[in-house]
Write an enzyme that holds these catalytic residues in place. Structure first.
Site, PDB file in Angstrom:
ATOM      1  N   HIS B 354       0.811  -1.220   0.000  1.00  0.00           N
ATOM      2  CA  HIS B 354       0.000   0.000   0.000  1.00  0.00           C
ATOM      3  C   HIS B 354       0.840   1.264   0.000  1.00  0.00           C
ATOM      4  O   HIS B 354       0.651   2.172  -0.801  1.00  0.00           O
ATOM      5  CB  HIS B 354      -0.907   0.031   1.243  1.00  0.00           C
ATOM      6  CG  HIS B 354      -2.055  -0.917   1.161  1.00  0.00           C
ATOM      7  ND1 HIS B 354      -3.330  -0.528   0.840  1.00  0.00           N
ATOM      8  CD2 HIS B 354      -2.113  -2.261   1.351  1.00  0.00           C
ATOM      9  CE1 HIS B 354      -4.142  -1.587   0.849  1.00  0.00           C
ATOM     10  NE2 HIS B 354      -3.413  -2.653   1.164  1.00  0.00           N
ATOM     11  N   ASN B 545      -2.590 -10.352   1.130  1.00  0.00           N
ATOM     12  CA  ASN B 545      -3.872  -9.751   1.486  1.00  0.00           C
ATOM     13  C   ASN B 545      -5.074 -10.676   1.446  1.00  0.00           C
ATOM     14  O   ASN B 545      -5.839 -10.741   2.408  1.00  0.00           O
ATOM     15  CB  ASN B 545      -4.158  -8.545   0.591  1.00  0.00           C
ATOM     16  CG  ASN B 545      -5.463  -7.867   0.986  1.00  0.00           C
ATOM     17  OD1 ASN B 545      -5.537  -7.263   2.061  1.00  0.00           O
ATOM     18  ND2 ASN B 545      -6.499  -8.017   0.168  1.00  0.00           N
TER      19      ASN B 545
END
Lengths: 691, 691
Positions: B354, B545
């Site tokens: 991210h 994730n």
């Protein structure tokens, strides 16, 4: 706010009565399924005003039943509460022999009623019936469980119809239905360290033995059973222990131990496999004694012998660091534990205590006068034994009885018991010291306490047992030497000699010519024989009996039966795929069925119970002893010593050095603590086998 | 029989209505406790006709509350069913960012009402209030949970008062109260073989590394933190592995691996310990690669550094064959897993994907024209990333936000993230091959596929990742060489050079002078930089994730926090006695609290979700590419290769030789399978970081 809320909720609430339903006598009542939205429609809904019991269903049940293509197993759990009149208090709290009958009683009859009418006939579909068995009972409620096989054509369950066939009023609180075919995560099984520990401090601490020869070899005929050599190799064991020592060193230093259920069970493997819903192996479980004095399981070998159509099959399983291996290890442990459970119940418990005490009792009653000092001595140790054995023969070990239904050997249970008697039982090995020496768990050592050096110092059963054994022996030494001041008195006591002759030649007629029978020539002979008999009826029985609910009530710790073959033996592709996808289901199918587990849990609860009038070792001397100051003083010393032993055992259980009985989350070893309150306490050594 | 039963039960039954309660809007309603006999007495009973919801209480709750001398923790679980109007369907099924807000919402307010009046005043006792948090939601029902601390003076719970502060109508089906202080058997914790496997095929497969030097030594200042040498000695490791090889051989043959959370966490141990309801250690977990190519955990070392008032404390834990040792090992695993969870979330996930993709996006938007071929190339890989990061900064990583509340590093989470960036992050190590080589998990080998030989052949993340990496690289090779037929085109593309300069000097200003930054001189340089960026946004992010709910939703597999010290470090006698008596409670207290576990489970569910409009790698070419036959053909090859990779991965997952991804009960490794349906699927590699 509360008052307001109670007084006038804005949106009109439905009335929801609390538990006031009554189901009494032989009244038939109907319990609808109301928890799912679908069940609120249709027949059940329209008739709701006639309902007299609540029922809560797992959300998924009706959907499962409706969507299934194969029959779905539905389990019902019923909760029964005490009635106001206290009639239930009698059922729920009074424990005892009546409960054995209750177990078999078919006291609640259930019928599942379809929510749909038969589309062909427009009539109600056939109901599905089952009896509910009592699963357990507490002070506040009892649980009954039933199991139904519901075909897909049945549709949604609309109602449950309940008929009380019990003779007592019952107050049925609720019924919960659930599908047994749902996936259940099972992360539980007997942990390795606990598996090892319980061989020394669990329910069956009389099977573990020292490995004295390696490799392990069967003594059975290779022409019938296949190759006798074990696949547990030196290399395989050293892979685990070589960081500490070699196999050679381990043998020399007495560090390898075994639970050996190979030669006894192997001849029964094929026979038992012909029974329904079960399987069988012979097993060998090898342990290593760690530097902490704890037993670490290294390997379990499971064997199926040769048969006319198939070769021998055997494989060794061990702790593993891959998922498949880890599941196979869990399954192998389930088998080994089931073997241990069967051996425990049939040999360590039934054969060696209940059964083999009978000849002493019968011969004593036939040959000894009630005034005879040995009769008076033994009398408290024979209390209720014939009675409980008669009941066991009706309810437990009878053909198709509870033992045959729930333990690995199935209908061969009593035959195996007889085989074990023939192969293994020797009076002279029933004394605790001899039993320990025979298994390599102790060696004679005049310098040591009790004259024995334990191979594993922290062996709770042996440690505590020897205290009890020695206390009994001291008491009998005092007693015998008082009544028999000279060896000739023993030899010339014709009642005594007749008693012993009958024990040997009639009670144990099959073994009457064995050379190992002791003769009664001296006081020492008599003391040893009597100590052995009283030890078996008191300490040995207590050690293998009163922990049954604690150790075996929770079946994953000690399944009584392992019902399915190992996935690596002749599985069909479909079965193997199921194991691969959901090994936890394979493990659950291997474990006792729900009904088996429930019955075992309930019966072990009964067997583990001390009656309120239980008589404990060293308590309440025979009336006649009180009259005799020498005997009375000796009995008082015995009694005092047993109180002292309680303290010693408590001290041991609080000593963190003794890792087999003291550690985080460990149940302390209390089975040989002499005294107990009534109930299921996991301690207390009664005088006699009375349950 | 049924009809008869329904028509006229002999003993008048009480009416017992089905679930028809309605709790809607902001209506206040009262839910009494009716399951225990005591609750049938008193106020609740008299007011029963006003009741509008059913409630089932654990049998023991009122008794526990009544008998306790200290406050008792009572948990309430509320079941909310869909309303007829379907308003709930919206809450229950639509997943997405709204749910993050819901998590924080205090939508159900509960008050416990005492069954007794205050003896002093004769008035109602003060109620005990708590908000219920949403725990999970299925299609059929949602669960809300609340926790109360009930003082002994409160007496029995007479009723529960519920206020719906949600904006939607809710249909409350039932409330179950239970005491959290009851003994609960916890036989669950991450199993050893699964602990090892998940370092290679779990949620955080990017931390495991080869041990190249032994003994292990910290690089931190001994004057501050105490002795740097690890207590994991050669002797200790050889005790476990010497049956297979020595430590020297294991090092030579690359068989020892480590999860090293020592030097990064050690400086934070004391700071984190000052926070409420948590603790901290630094940890080292050493594994041995078995002959089956699986990782066997050998030892976990936990360290507390020196402080002005206390010396350094450290201890090594390992698999044990005594009860206390086995519990300490479970607890040590909980700590090591909590460290891995924290590192995973803050470094492997947030920082490396991210966070570090942002500079590429910002610089691209500032320096590249929207027509620029590299902008067009990268554009799909930047989709929604800035948006989701902005949301994360509001709801997840904000001060006192979800991450700080539920992960081990607490309020130091983002500081640690920055420290890890400073210490560890290098652009050149973000390529998959470089990352593997850096960790000793692979070595360059021109003869091998992808030019790499894996240290552990069956390393699912690396195996599958390299397929994706190579596919991306091939596609970029085709793409770059088409637009940049000559190296000079790369050097002379000023937009491109400005973009890269801004990434290095502005985006990563702290590291602008590092020597390891690649320069863009050739097509190869550009291909490598772009492959790294796209890999991080696609494969790396997907791998860390989309398995979050599967691997970490069930907290015992991967607790996010370990809240209590090891029982062997500075426990009070009372605390230690509690551990000794009920180690399972100590383990539960160490694990995340119920609220933490619930929040984590819900948030990981959201984070693991593919939106219905998710865009996957190799799907849907940019419109402009369709116009260009060369690029279109290259993209089609890329797309086809990814389809092929799906098949390769499925094949690997079905290969029982690959024990780290295929075995009984194992979740197959699918996190790098390119495609997925919407929802929580545990597979699918999106183009960009969009959740």
């Amino acid at each position: 706010m509360l008052t307001q809320g109670l007084r006038a909720p804005t949106h009109g609430p439905s009335l929801f009565h609390s538990h006031k339903p009554v189901l009494s006598g032989h009244v038939a009542s109907c319990v609808p399924m109301v928890a799912s939205s679908s069940a609120r429609r249709g027949r059940a809904s329209r008739r709701r005003r006639r309902i007299c019991c609540s029922a809560a269903a797992e959300e998924s049940t009706p959907a499962v039943v409706a969507a299934a293509k194969r029959p779905v197993t539905v389990n019902a759990v019923l909760t029964v509460l005490p009635t106001v009149g206290g009639a239930f208090a009698h059922i729920g709290i009074t424990r005892g022999l009546d409960d054995i009958g209750d177990l078999l009683g078919k006291s609640l009859h259930l019928e599942l009623v379809s929510a749909e009418l038969d589309p062909a006939t427009g009539l109600e579909k056939k109901t599905i019936a089952a009896y509910a068995h009592k699963a357990n009972h507490g002070v506040e409620a009892a649980k009954y469980e039933a199991r139904f096989s519901v075909p897909p054509s049945f549709g949604e369950i609309g109602a449950v119809y309940v008929r009380n066939e019990h003779h007592k009023e019952m107050y049925l609180s609720d019924i919960v239905l659930s599908s047994a075919d749902d996936s259940i995560a099972v992360n539980i099984s007997c942990r390795d360290e606990e598996f090892g520990r319980q061989t020394l401090a669990g329910l069956n601490p009389v099977s573990i033995q020292l490995v004295t020869e390696f490799p392990l070899v069967s003594k059975l005929d290779p022409n019938i059973y296949g190759p006798p050599e074990s696949l547990i190799t030196e290399e395989l064991i050293e892979r685990e222990i070589k960081g500490i020592m070699t196999v050679k060193e381990a043998l020399e230093q007495k560090k390898l131990f075994i639970l050996d259920y190979h030669d006894l069970f192997l001849p029964y493997v094929h026979k038992i496999r012909e029974l329904e819903d079960t399987t069988m192996y012979a097993s060998r479980t090898v342990f290593f004694l760690t530097p902490d004095d704890t037993l670490r399981p290294l390997a379990i070998e499971l064997t199926r012998p040769a048969s006319p159509t198939k070769p021998q099959w055997k494989q060794v399983f061990g702790p593993a660091w891959d998922a498949t291996g880890a599941w196979l290890w869990k399954l192998a442990k389930a088998h080994a534990l089931a073997h241990d459970s069967g051996y425990h119940q049939l040999v360590s418990h039934w054969l060696r205590t209940h059964c083999c005490v009978e000849p002493y009792i019968i011969a004593a009653n036939r040959q000894l006068s009630q005034m005879h000092p040995i009769y008076r001595l033994l009398h408290p140790h024979f209390r209720y034994t014939m009675e409980i054995n008669a009941l066991a023969r009706v309810y437990l070990i009878n053909a198709d009885g509870i033992i045959e239904q729930t333990f690995s050997p199935g209908k061969y249970s009593l035959e195996l018991c007889s085989v074990a008697y023939g192969k293994l039982w020797r009076f002279d090995m029933e004394s605790l010291p001899a039993d320990l020496i025979r298994r390599g768990m102790a060696a004679e050592d005049p310098a040591a306490e009790h004259g024995l050096k334990l191979t594993i110092e922290d062996y709770p059963y042996a440690q505590d047992g020897l205290l009890i054994w020695s206390a009994i022996k001291q008491w009998l030494t005092d007693y015998v030497n008082y009544y028999y001041p000279d060896a000739s008195h023993v030899k010339e006591d014709s009642e005594l000699q007749e008693w012993w002759t009958e024990v040997r030649t009639k009670g144990h007629a099959d073994k009457k010519d064995e050379p190992w029978w002791p003769v009664l020539n001296t006081q020492e002979d008599l003391i040893h024989v009597l100590t052995t008999i009283i030890w078996v009826a008191s300490g040995h029985h207590a050690a293998v009996n009163f922990g049954q609910y604690h150790y075996a009530g929770y079946f994953p710790n000690r399944p009584t039966i392992a019902r399915t073959n190992m996935p690596v033996e002749d599985y069909s592709d479909e079965e193997f795929a199921k194991f691969w996808a959901k090994p936890e289901i394979t493990l659950l199918h291997c474990y006792p069925s729900q009904i088996q587990a429930t019955i075992v849990m309930a019966i072990l609860d009964v067997l583990s119970t001390h009656a309120p009038d239980e008589e404990y070792l060293g308590r309440g001397p025979e009336a006649s002893w009180a009259q005799n100051p020498v005997i009375y003083a000796a009995f008082e010393r015995f009694s005092g010593r047993l109180k002292e032993i309680e303290g010693i055992i408590d001290g041991r259980n609080a000593n963190p050095e003794l890792k087999n009985r003291c550690g985080a989350g460990i149940v302390p070893y209390q089975l040989l603590k002499p005294y107990s309150k009534p109930g299921v306490t996991g301690m207390g050594v009664p005088n006699s086998i009375s349950i």
